[in-house]
Design a protein around this motif. Structure first.
Motif, PDB file in Angstrom:
ATOM      1  N   MET A  31       0.839  -1.206   0.000  1.00  0.00           N
ATOM      2  CA  MET A  31       0.000   0.000   0.000  1.00  0.00           C
ATOM      3  C   MET A  31       0.876   1.260   0.000  1.00  0.00           C
ATOM      4  N   GLU A  32       1.941   1.216   0.785  1.00  0.00           N
ATOM      5  CA  GLU A  32       2.810   2.401   0.893  1.00  0.00           C
ATOM      6  C   GLU A  32       3.460   2.730  -0.448  1.00  0.00           C
ATOM      7  N   ARG A  33       3.962   1.691  -1.128  1.00  0.00           N
ATOM      8  CA  ARG A  33       4.609   1.954  -2.417  1.00  0.00           C
ATOM      9  C   ARG A  33       3.592   2.363  -3.476  1.00  0.00           C
ATOM     10  N   GLU A  35       0.861   4.014  -2.842  1.00  0.00           N
ATOM     11  CA  GLU A  35       0.507   5.392  -2.469  1.00  0.00           C
ATOM     12  C   GLU A  35       1.556   6.378  -2.978  1.00  0.00           C
ATOM     13  N   LEU A  36       2.804   5.904  -3.075  1.00  0.00           N
ATOM     14  CA  LEU A  36       3.905   6.773  -3.522  1.00  0.00           C
ATOM     15  C   LEU A  36       3.999   6.848  -5.048  1.00  0.00           C
TER      16      LEU A  36
ATOM     17  N   VAL B  26       9.702  -1.932   2.267  1.00  0.00           N
ATOM     18  CA  VAL B  26       9.804  -0.940   1.191  1.00  0.00           C
ATOM     19  C   VAL B  26      11.258  -0.493   1.015  1.00  0.00           C
ATOM     20  N   ARG B  30      13.652  -1.132  -2.263  1.00  0.00           N
ATOM     21  CA  ARG B  30      14.236   0.022  -2.994  1.00  0.00           C
ATOM     22  C   ARG B  30      15.757  -0.093  -3.078  1.00  0.00           C
ATOM     23  N   GLU B  68      -0.731   6.053   5.298  1.00  0.00           N
ATOM     24  CA  GLU B  68      -0.394   5.722   3.909  1.00  0.00           C
ATOM     25  C   GLU B  68      -0.214   4.205   3.710  1.00  0.00           C
ATOM     26  N   ARG B  69      -0.089   3.489   4.817  1.00  0.00           N
ATOM     27  CA  ARG B  69       0.013   2.022   4.752  1.00  0.00           C
ATOM     28  C   ARG B  69      -1.330   1.363   5.051  1.00  0.00           C
ATOM     29  N   GLY B  70      -2.395   2.139   5.048  1.00  0.00           N
ATOM     30  CA  GLY B  70      -3.719   1.606   5.342  1.00  0.00           C
ATOM     31  C   GLY B  70      -3.846   1.202   6.801  1.00  0.00           C
TER      32      GLY B  70
END
Lengths: 202, 109
Positions: A31-33, A35-36, B26, B30, B68-70
């Protein structure tokens, strides 16, 4: 700022297959990625990888149980399947997936099945012994036997094409027999004490 | 018995060491993507993280949940002393294997 809504189908797959708290971190990362600014296609691919890895882990975790069921409880089914493969040749291509499907449905249907239907008597209470009466085969057993007979008959018909004329009367008599069984079941409530395997008081 | 590391597991544990305190799904993905230039699947990363944790080479703890992570919490990872030792040993083995290979010195190799 309003949160970006992920594609509904992969989100539904995640909800269905990865509902437990142990998946919170990975779904949160996803979800975070997203959202980005990741694309919906990226979300689809990532979801597929998460679902596949979850199912693989579950299968590995349940492998001993599956192999135990396949090779001990359903060892006879396996033997019959191999026999059918040898006897029926190409028809086994249909019979084997059908057998696997039935086994999977049985496997998924394990566990409590809810209250007994109205025409089923409750099992007797008290100390009990197991009794097997092979004359009272359950519907599941009958279905398995029917599939086996069908496979063997098909193999026979391939070897002896002249026997095909027997197919129609055979099918008709089979249907008549099924109707008779259905009528008998509706007229006579099932008694667990007379089942092919049942628990009986001492 | 000393556990072994696959190529991808080594990349994941190296990324955790490089990131330090803020190593979670995340940031690890990355780091690997920036280093290798290719896309990494989160499912593969979590598979590797699960294996590394079961071998005792990394440890994890739950962090804070964000909108932002729900509303889901981050899982932070760090290399354990055992993991650091294994990475060091792997590095030494690889350096030994690499040294003295004329085929890998020129560009035409």
């Amino acid at each position: 700022m309003k949160a970006r809504k992920p594609p509904s189908i992969p989100a539904g797959l995640l909800k269905y297959f990865c509902a437990g708290p142990e998946h919170d971190s990975v779904i949160g990362d996803l979800m975070e990625r997203y959202e980005l600014g990741a694309s919906p296609f990226w979300f689809w691919r990532q979801t597929a990888s998460i679902v596949v890895s979850t199912l693989r882990r579950r299968a590995i975790h349940r492998l001993p149980e599956i192999s135990h069921r396949l090779f001990s409880e359903n060892g006879l089914v396996l033997l019959v399947g191999i026999g059918a493969l040898i006897a029926a040749g190409p028809f086994a291509l249909i019979a084997i997936p059908a057998g696997i499907l039935i086994w999977c449905l049985r496997f998924l249907n394990d566990g409590p099945t809810g209250p007994l239907p109205k025409n089923v008597l409750p099992p007797p209470a008290g100390p009990a012994t197991a009794r097997i009466d092979s004359s009272k085969i359950t519907v599941g057993g009958g279905l398995g036997a029917g599939i086996l007979i069908l496979i063997l008959l098909t193999g026979l018909l391939i070897e002896l094409p002249r026997l095909r004329m027997l197919t129609v009367p055979g099918l008709l008599s089979g249907l008549a027999y099924a109707a008779l069984l259905h009528w008998w079941r509706s007229e006579h409530p099932r008694d667990p004490r007379k089942d092919w395997i049942s628990i009986r008081p001492k | 018995m000393t556990p072994t590391l696959s190529n991808f597991e080594l990349m994941v544990i190296l990324a955790i060491i490089r990131i330090g305190e803020d190593a979670y799904g995340v940031s690890i993905s990355r780091e690997i993507e920036e280093t290798t230039g290719g896309e990494v699947l989160l499912g593969s990363i979590y598979d590797a993280l699960t294996r590394l944790e079961s071998k005792g080479l990394i440890a994890s703890k739950l962090g804070e949940a964000t909108a932002e992570r729900g509303g889901r919490a981050k899982r932070h990872f760090r290399a354990t002393p055992r993991g650091l030792r294994l990475v060091r040993e792997t590095q030494q083995s690889l350096v030994k294997l690499w040294s003295g290979l004329p085929q890998l010195k020129g560009e035409g190799a």
